[in-house]
Write an enzyme that holds these catalytic residues in place. Structure first.
Site, PDB file in Angstrom:
ATOM      1  N   LYS A  47       0.864  -1.176   0.000  1.00 27.49           N
ATOM      2  CA  LYS A  47       0.000   0.000   0.000  1.00 27.49           C
ATOM      3  C   LYS A  47       0.899   1.223   0.000  1.00 27.49           C
ATOM      4  O   LYS A  47       2.030   1.171   0.486  1.00 27.49           O
ATOM      5  CB  LYS A  47      -0.893   0.010   1.248  1.00 27.49           C
ATOM      6  CG  LYS A  47      -2.157   0.823   1.092  1.00 27.49           C
ATOM      7  CD  LYS A  47      -3.252   0.070   0.355  1.00 27.49           C
ATOM      8  CE  LYS A  47      -4.432   0.958   0.077  1.00 27.49           C
ATOM      9  NZ  LYS A  47      -5.584   0.175  -0.441  1.00 27.49           N
ATOM     10  N   ASP A  59      -7.012   4.206  -4.700  1.00 27.31           N
ATOM     11  CA  ASP A  59      -7.667   4.040  -3.397  1.00 27.31           C
ATOM     12  C   ASP A  59      -8.317   5.401  -3.125  1.00 27.31           C
ATOM     13  O   ASP A  59      -8.568   6.165  -4.072  1.00 27.31           O
ATOM     14  CB  ASP A  59      -6.645   3.653  -2.309  1.00 27.31           C
ATOM     15  CG  ASP A  59      -7.312   3.232  -0.995  1.00 27.31           C
ATOM     16  OD1 ASP A  59      -7.898   2.138  -0.960  1.00 27.31           O
ATOM     17  OD2 ASP A  59      -7.286   3.992  -0.021  1.00 27.31           O
TER      18      ASP A  59
HETATM   19  P1  NDP Z   1     -12.963   7.554  -3.015  1.00 26.35           P
HETATM   20  O1  NDP Z   1     -11.926   8.563  -2.757  1.00 26.35           O
HETATM   21  O2  NDP Z   1     -13.472   7.353  -4.392  1.00 26.35           O
HETATM   22  O3  NDP Z   1     -14.232   7.829  -2.068  1.00 26.35           O
HETATM   23  C1  NDP Z   1     -14.103   7.864  -0.684  1.00 26.35           C
HETATM   24  C2  NDP Z   1     -15.430   8.296  -0.095  1.00 26.35           C
HETATM   25  O4  NDP Z   1     -15.354   8.161   1.323  1.00 26.35           O
HETATM   26  C3  NDP Z   1     -15.762   9.746  -0.384  1.00 26.35           C
HETATM   27  O5  NDP Z   1     -17.145   9.902  -0.438  1.00 26.35           O
HETATM   28  C4  NDP Z   1     -15.139  10.442   0.833  1.00 26.35           C
HETATM   29  O6  NDP Z   1     -15.707  11.698   1.125  1.00 26.35           O
HETATM   30  C5  NDP Z   1     -15.471   9.456   1.929  1.00 26.35           C
HETATM   31  N1  NDP Z   1     -14.489   9.596   3.006  1.00 26.35           N
HETATM   32  C6  NDP Z   1     -13.141   9.584   2.907  1.00 26.35           C
HETATM   33  N2  NDP Z   1     -12.585   9.788   4.109  1.00 26.35           N
HETATM   34  C7  NDP Z   1     -13.604   9.934   4.966  1.00 26.35           C
HETATM   35  C8  NDP Z   1     -13.685  10.163   6.356  1.00 26.35           C
HETATM   36  N3  NDP Z   1     -12.572  10.296   7.104  1.00 26.35           N
HETATM   37  N4  NDP Z   1     -14.930  10.223   6.922  1.00 26.35           N
HETATM   38  C9  NDP Z   1     -16.049  10.092   6.179  1.00 26.35           C
HETATM   39  N5  NDP Z   1     -16.030   9.887   4.851  1.00 26.35           N
HETATM   40  C10 NDP Z   1     -14.837   9.805   4.262  1.00 26.35           C
HETATM   41  O7  NDP Z   1     -12.374   6.186  -2.416  1.00 26.35           O
HETATM   42  P2  NDP Z   1     -12.838   4.688  -2.711  1.00 26.35           P
HETATM   43  O8  NDP Z   1     -14.308   4.650  -2.940  1.00 26.35           O
HETATM   44  O9  NDP Z   1     -11.931   4.135  -3.719  1.00 26.35           O
HETATM   45  O10 NDP Z   1     -12.475   3.985  -1.338  1.00 26.35           O
HETATM   46  C11 NDP Z   1     -13.407   3.856  -0.251  1.00 26.35           C
HETATM   47  C12 NDP Z   1     -12.958   2.747   0.681  1.00 26.35           C
HETATM   48  O11 NDP Z   1     -12.890   1.504  -0.050  1.00 26.35           O
HETATM   49  C13 NDP Z   1     -11.576   2.914   1.320  1.00 26.35           C
HETATM   50  O12 NDP Z   1     -11.592   2.323   2.600  1.00 26.35           O
HETATM   51  C14 NDP Z   1     -10.682   2.103   0.398  1.00 26.35           C
HETATM   52  O13 NDP Z   1      -9.486   1.691   1.051  1.00 26.35           O
HETATM   53  C15 NDP Z   1     -11.595   0.928   0.114  1.00 26.35           C
HETATM   54  N6  NDP Z   1     -11.269   0.158  -1.085  1.00 26.35           N
HETATM   55  C16 NDP Z   1     -11.206   0.741  -2.321  1.00 26.35           C
HETATM   56  C17 NDP Z   1     -10.929  -0.022  -3.430  1.00 26.35           C
HETATM   57  C18 NDP Z   1     -10.964   0.542  -4.802  1.00 26.35           C
HETATM   58  O14 NDP Z   1     -10.896  -0.246  -5.761  1.00 26.35           O
HETATM   59  N7  NDP Z   1     -11.107   1.843  -5.000  1.00 26.35           N
HETATM   60  C19 NDP Z   1     -10.604  -1.457  -3.313  1.00 26.35           C
HETATM   61  C20 NDP Z   1     -10.803  -2.001  -1.980  1.00 26.35           C
HETATM   62  C21 NDP Z   1     -11.081  -1.199  -0.920  1.00 26.35           C
HETATM   63  P3  NDP Z   1     -14.917  13.068   0.750  1.00 26.35           P
HETATM   64  O15 NDP Z   1     -15.176  13.261  -0.696  1.00 26.35           O
HETATM   65  O16 NDP Z   1     -15.548  14.078   1.633  1.00 26.35           O
HETATM   66  O17 NDP Z   1     -13.469  12.828   1.080  1.00 26.35           O
END
Ligand code: NDP
Length: 445
Positions: free
Chosen positions: A124, A164
């Protein structure tokens, strides 16, 4: 191995990394029994070698903002374990990023990647740089500066990063462009690339779709389906958007989505047209979720809160780590929730997991249910090696097979005497055994 002693030792040697300690504790407490059936593991010092990353790169990233000022961030890459394949894991750009968070994510990734059946190790990386509020030009200059350091330590057969939080198609494109320029090499060094330059069909959808395929398999163990179920989703990013899309396709009703400022609740359900609005708002205009309630006035916007106190059948945490605590878990159970399936990495606190397991809820950890993203990344690597691209149907069919196979393995290793499936134990034991056997066969390093 005594899990408690190993953990205490890690806490002493690596203090101030609470998320890393949390992830290690969850795994050790569930594999201890299985591990101790193999005295040869302990003789080879396996557990310490598995908990501590192979290596960590930390570097300074200096870039120029649109006002001509120089900004400096910290960049990291944690190469955790490559016993079963090249290091593989996403890059996170978010102001909260620190070494402890990346160590937890790389550790989890090792077991997740093992579960997929594909040959991928765990890694990571990321930076405390946040793309929020930055122009495209600023994001590009940051990505180029980040890759200027990182390119020396990654490669298609060595370490293959992906997206991510904060790293989507735009960022992967800039990172790939920079890698190609610095190395004069066009290779499958990153996944999640644009379709025009080696990206796989279904990669953007894979994590969200895979989470819902896993949810469907969990419900099937109870003879139930997603049809007609109400669903709370947190997040409005990549994972949340495609989890919502698949829930809609399978006849469920999505009531909430969120971002780090708050959540929206739509009693009429977020239908296809409204989801298109969210996708455009988030992906094109990089807007905030509160704007949804201005567009659709029957919905409410709740600032500064999480969606877990609303009544629904199913919860899909798809935002970030530790976003669902004990109080929220109790509220979900009291409101009749039957399943919690994690799209995010470690979104549920240990206390909340205990609440779900004591209530015998269907509960799956992210390392099992969100493995669809890295699985299709693995399929992207295969396509890049073949210099061929597969159809969306082919990739989706493979994704579905992988998710159902992970589910089967969780049931195999996690079913308790009373028939309750402990998906945490199932995922950890299944993921661990493969990595452990590969490490044992390769000698001690
Ligand atoms: P994105 O950046 O596309 O979206 C993240 C979302 O979560 C946004 O809506 C963001 O809001 C919100 N968010 C981020 N930090 C916080 C916080 N501290 N409190 C509340 N909301 C928060 O990321 P992904 O959708 O790619 O990733 C989401 C999760 O899935 C993570 O845990 C990631 O590690 C996991 N994941 C992702 C994969 C992938 O293929 N993308 C694969 C496997 C796991 P805001 O816009 O306000 O920041």
């Amino acid at each position: 191995m005594n899990a408690k002693n190993v953990l205490e030792d890690l806490k002493r040697r690596f203090p101030n990394e609470p998320e890393y300690h949390q992830a290690v504790e969850e795994v050790l407490s569930t594999i201890e029994e299985e591990y101790n059936k193999h005295p040869e593991f302990d003789k080879a010092g396996l557990i310490e070698r598995l908990c501590i990353p192979d290596r960590i790169y930390t570097f300074r990233v200096t870039w120029m903002d649109d006002n001509g000022n120089y900004q400096t961030n910290t960049g990291y890459r944690v190469q955790h374990n490559n016993a079963i394949g090249p290091y593989k894991g996403g890059i996170r750009f978010h102001s909260s990023v620190n070494l402890g968070i990346l160590k937890f994510l790389a550790f989890e990734q090792t077991f997740k990647n093992s579960l997929t059946t594909l040959p991928m190790g765990g890694a990571k990386g990321g930076s405390d740089f946040s793309p929020r509020g930055k122009s495209n030009a600023e994001v590009m200059r940051f990505c180029q500066a980040f890759m200027l350091e990182l390119h020396r330590n990654i490669g298609a057969d060595c370490d293959v990063p992906a997206g991510d939080i904060g790293v989507g198609g735009r960022e992967v494109g800039y990172l790939f462009g920079a890698y190609k320029k610095y190395t004069r090499e066009f290779s499958g060094v990153l996944t999640g690339k644009g379709r025009e330059f080696g990206g796989s069909l279904i990669r953007p959808e894979a994590t969200g779709y895979g989470t819902v395929y896993f949810l469907r398999a969990m419900l099937a163990t109870k003879g139930d389906t997603i049809e007609g179920k109400t669903v709370l989703i947190s997040g409005a990013g990549n994972v949340a958007q495609y989890a919502a899309e698949k829930v809609l396709q399978l006849g469920g009703k999505v009531l909430t989505m969120s971002d780090s400022d708050g959540y929206i609740y739509d009693p009429d359900g977020i239908d296809r047209e409204k989801l298109d609005y969210i996708m455009e708002l988030k992906n094109l205009y990089r807007g905030r979720i509160r704007e949804y309630a201005e567009e659709y006035p029957t919905a409410k916007y709740v600032a500064g809160q999480k969606p877990w106190f609303e009544k629904a059948d199913i919860a899909l945490p798809c935002a970030t780590q530790n976003e669902l605590n004990e109080e929220a878990a109790k509220a979900l159970v009291a409101n009749g929730c039957i399943a919690v399936c994690e799209g995010a990495n470690m979104p549920t606190t240990p206390e909340a997991i205990r609440v779900f397991q004591e209530a015998k809820l269907l509960y799956s950890p992210g390392k099992a249910s969100n493995a669809g993203g890295v699985s299709v990344s693995g399929l992207e690597m295969s396509q890049n090696s073949e210099r061929l691209s597969w159809t969306a149907e082919e990739v989706d069919a493979k994704l579905l097979w992988i998710m159902e196979n992970i589910h089967e393995n969780c049931v195999k290793y996690g079913t308790e005497p009373d028939g309750y499936v402990n998906y945490v134990k199932g995922a950890n034991v299944a993921g661990f055994m493969k990595v452990a056997k590969a490490m044992m066969a390769q000698g001690v390093f």
